[in-house]
Design a protein around this motif. Structure first.
Motif, PDB file in Angstrom:
ATOM      1  N   HIS A   1       0.831  -1.200   0.000  1.00  0.00           N
ATOM      2  CA  HIS A   1       0.000   0.000   0.000  1.00  0.00           C
ATOM      3  C   HIS A   1       0.872   1.260   0.000  1.00  0.00           C
ATOM      4  CE1 HIS A   1      -2.409   3.280   1.625  1.00  0.00           C
ATOM      5  NE2 HIS A   1      -3.400   2.704   0.989  1.00  0.00           N
ATOM      6  N   ALA A   2       1.932   1.267   0.803  1.00  0.00           N
ATOM      7  CA  ALA A   2       2.817   2.423   0.876  1.00  0.00           C
ATOM      8  C   ALA A   2       3.491   2.683  -0.466  1.00  0.00           C
ATOM      9  CB  ALA A   2       3.859   2.225   1.970  1.00  0.00           C
ATOM     10  N   GLN A   3       3.898   1.635  -1.145  1.00  0.00           N
ATOM     11  CA  GLN A   3       4.542   1.794  -2.447  1.00  0.00           C
ATOM     12  C   GLN A   3       3.556   2.330  -3.479  1.00  0.00           C
ATOM     13  OE1 GLN A   3       6.061  -2.167  -2.986  1.00  0.00           O
ATOM     14  NE2 GLN A   3       8.007  -1.689  -1.995  1.00  0.00           N
ATOM     15  N   GLN A   4       2.329   1.832  -3.440  1.00  0.00           N
ATOM     16  CA  GLN A   4       1.311   2.289  -4.387  1.00  0.00           C
ATOM     17  C   GLN A   4       0.941   3.741  -4.143  1.00  0.00           C
ATOM     18  OE1 GLN A   4      -1.831  -0.543  -3.823  1.00  0.00           O
ATOM     19  NE2 GLN A   4      -0.950  -2.023  -5.225  1.00  0.00           N
ATOM     20  N   SER A   5       0.915   4.149  -2.876  1.00  0.00           N
ATOM     21  CA  SER A   5       0.479   5.508  -2.572  1.00  0.00           C
ATOM     22  C   SER A   5       1.560   6.543  -2.862  1.00  0.00           C
ATOM     23  CB  SER A   5       0.019   5.611  -1.115  1.00  0.00           C
ATOM     24  OG  SER A   5       1.104   5.457  -0.241  1.00  0.00           O
ATOM     25  N   THR A   6       2.814   6.126  -3.023  1.00  0.00           N
ATOM     26  CA  THR A   6       3.877   7.089  -3.314  1.00  0.00           C
ATOM     27  C   THR A   6       4.251   7.109  -4.791  1.00  0.00           C
ATOM     28  OG1 THR A   6       5.595   5.460  -2.770  1.00  0.00           O
ATOM     29  CG2 THR A   6       4.883   6.963  -1.015  1.00  0.00           C
ATOM     30  N   GLN A   7       3.745   6.151  -5.574  1.00  0.00           N
ATOM     31  CA  GLN A   7       4.030   6.131  -7.001  1.00  0.00           C
ATOM     32  C   GLN A   7       3.042   7.050  -7.716  1.00  0.00           C
ATOM     33  OE1 GLN A   7       3.713   2.034  -8.171  1.00  0.00           O
ATOM     34  NE2 GLN A   7       5.693   1.486  -7.307  1.00  0.00           N
ATOM     35  N   PRO A   8       3.530   7.816  -8.692  1.00  0.00           N
ATOM     36  CA  PRO A   8       2.601   8.667  -9.440  1.00  0.00           C
ATOM     37  C   PRO A   8       1.607   7.810 -10.238  1.00  0.00           C
ATOM     38  CG  PRO A   8       4.884   8.963 -10.209  1.00  0.00           C
ATOM     39  CD  PRO A   8       4.891   7.939  -9.119  1.00  0.00           C
TER      40      PRO A   8
END
Length: 109
Positions: free
Chosen positions: A93-100
């Motif tokens: 989730h953290a990776q998805q929320s920081t990727q444009p």
């Protein structure tokens, strides 16, 4: 004279972080479905009512540690296993929320 305490700057993710109950519920549901088991089967093994387990899986209940442990055990998971799976979910989730996302505009300074 006392030194001034240093506080880290809070990280502001682009999306709201999931609640613990949502993450645990998602992990329990995914594990149950992955094992091909029914709510009835797991609820009986965990000695939790079927409606309560359903609510737990959907993130609608703040379950006690005893209930979470019973649900995990009914699925053959230790608490360490459950925590590891939850960690993986939170990391994803953290990776998805920081990727444009497509269509996002990023300006360079």
């Amino acid at each position: 004279m006392h030194p001034t305490p240093v506080h880290p700057t809070p990280v502001r993710p682009t999306e709201k972080e999931p609640l613990w109950r949502d993450v645990i519920g998602d992990v329990l549901r995914r594990e149950r479905l992955g094992q091909g088991r029914t709510l009835k089967d797991v609820s009986e093994a965990a000695r939790i009512s079927m409606p309560y387990l359903s609510e737990l899986e959907r993130g609608h209940k703040e379950a006690s540690s005893e209930v979470i442990a019973a649900g995990a055990r009914a699925l053959g998971l230790s608490l360490a296993d459950l925590l590891s799976l939850a960690h993986t979910e939170l990391t994803r989730h953290a990776q998805q929320s920081t990727q444009p996302r497509q269509g996002d505009i990023r300006l360079a300074a």
